[in-house]
Design an enzyme around this catalytic site. Structure first.
Site, short mmCIF file in Angstrom:
data_model
loop_
_atom_site.label_atom_id
_atom_site.label_comp_id
_atom_site.label_asym_id
_atom_site.label_seq_id
_atom_site.Cartn_x
_atom_site.Cartn_y
_atom_site.Cartn_z
N GLU A 141 32.81 32.72 41.65
CA GLU A 141 33.52 32.92 40.39
C GLU A 141 34.65 33.93 40.58
OE1 GLU A 141 34.61 31.98 37.70
OE2 GLU A 141 33.05 32.18 36.17
N ASP A 169 33.22 38.85 32.98
CA ASP A 169 33.69 39.74 31.92
C ASP A 169 32.50 40.06 31.01
OD1 ASP A 169 35.20 41.00 29.98
OD2 ASP A 169 36.31 39.24 29.35
P1 5GP Z 1 32.89 35.82 30.51
O1 5GP Z 1 32.10 34.64 30.03
O2 5GP Z 1 32.23 36.57 31.61
O3 5GP Z 1 33.29 36.69 29.37
O4 5GP Z 1 34.27 35.26 31.01
C1 5GP Z 1 34.40 34.58 32.18
C2 5GP Z 1 35.73 33.88 32.24
O5 5GP Z 1 36.70 34.47 31.38
C3 5GP Z 1 36.32 33.99 33.63
O6 5GP Z 1 35.86 32.97 34.47
C4 5GP Z 1 37.80 33.90 33.34
O7 5GP Z 1 38.20 32.57 33.29
C5 5GP Z 1 37.96 34.52 31.97
N1 5GP Z 1 38.39 35.92 32.04
C6 5GP Z 1 37.67 37.02 31.74
N2 5GP Z 1 38.37 38.14 31.93
C7 5GP Z 1 39.58 37.74 32.38
C8 5GP Z 1 40.75 38.46 32.79
O8 5GP Z 1 40.87 39.69 32.79
N3 5GP Z 1 41.79 37.68 33.21
C9 5GP Z 1 41.75 36.31 33.23
N4 5GP Z 1 42.83 35.67 33.66
N5 5GP Z 1 40.66 35.63 32.87
C10 5GP Z 1 39.58 36.33 32.44
#
Ligand code: 5GP
Length: 177
Positions: free
Chosen positions: A99, A103
């Protein structure tokens, strides 16, 4: 056509390259005697995936999965949908999910539960980036490249509204977030 703004450098190319070598060595050691099924989580992790797998000194199968949790927004929706699935069964395989960034952890938690139900021999997670302050769940992360602050990053495969993926470093868009 408008020119791309230059994101502020957070992690330079050389540091990414060095850390990926370390991760690849660690994974190769942990998987001695085993064949790895590495899953690239599209789209953000394809550049990291390509660099990481070239350092893996083990028999390897590559799979690609599409997971959508973000539109053009910079905050997690918590909504996860599988848009592309593996082509081979996961059953009995030693899986590593590769991955780009964790986040809130919601996407990874969903993906892990989804794949564990397919009865792999083992399953681990390798993420290039982790935002520890944003985590909303307790999710298993076996290999972490860099821990970063809670700011929106782009580059090295990561986008903002479809742009910036080709930037060779991890950067921050100070004015956009
Ligand atoms: P989570 O479900 O952990 O909140 O988010 C995962 C997904 O959110 C990552 O695979 C990515 O696609 C997107 N994402 C989270 N934070 C960022 C960031 O700082 N920059 C970008 N470009 N995508 C993010």
């Amino acid at each position: 056509m408008t020119a791309l703004a230059h994101p502020r450098v957070l992690i330079p190319e050389s540091k990414i390259r060095q850390r990926i070598l370390e991760l690849a060595n660690e994974i190769s050691y942990d998987y001695r005697g085993k064949e790895i099924t590495a899953i690239c989580v599209l789209k953000g992790s394809y550049i990291f995936f390509a660099d990481l797998i070239r350092g893996l000194a083990r028999p390897l199968n590559c799979e690609f999965m599409g997971v959508s949790s973000y539109g053009t927004k910079t905050v997690s929706s918590g909504e996860v949908k599988i848009t592309l699935d593996m082509t081979e069964p996961a059953n009995g395989k030693h899986i590593i999910i590769v991955e780009d960034i964790v986040d809130t952890g919601l996407t990874m938690q969903y993906l892990l539960n989804h794949l564990k139900a397919r009865k792999p021999a083992s399953i681990k997670v390798c993420t290039l980036l982790l935002k520890p302050e944003s985590m909303k769940c307790d999710v298993q992360l076996d290999y972490v490249g860099f821990r970063i602050a809670n700011e929106f990053v782009v580059g090295y495969g990561l986008d903002y509204a479809g742009s910036y993926r080709q930037i060779p470093y991890i950067g921050v868009l100070d004015n956009e977030t």
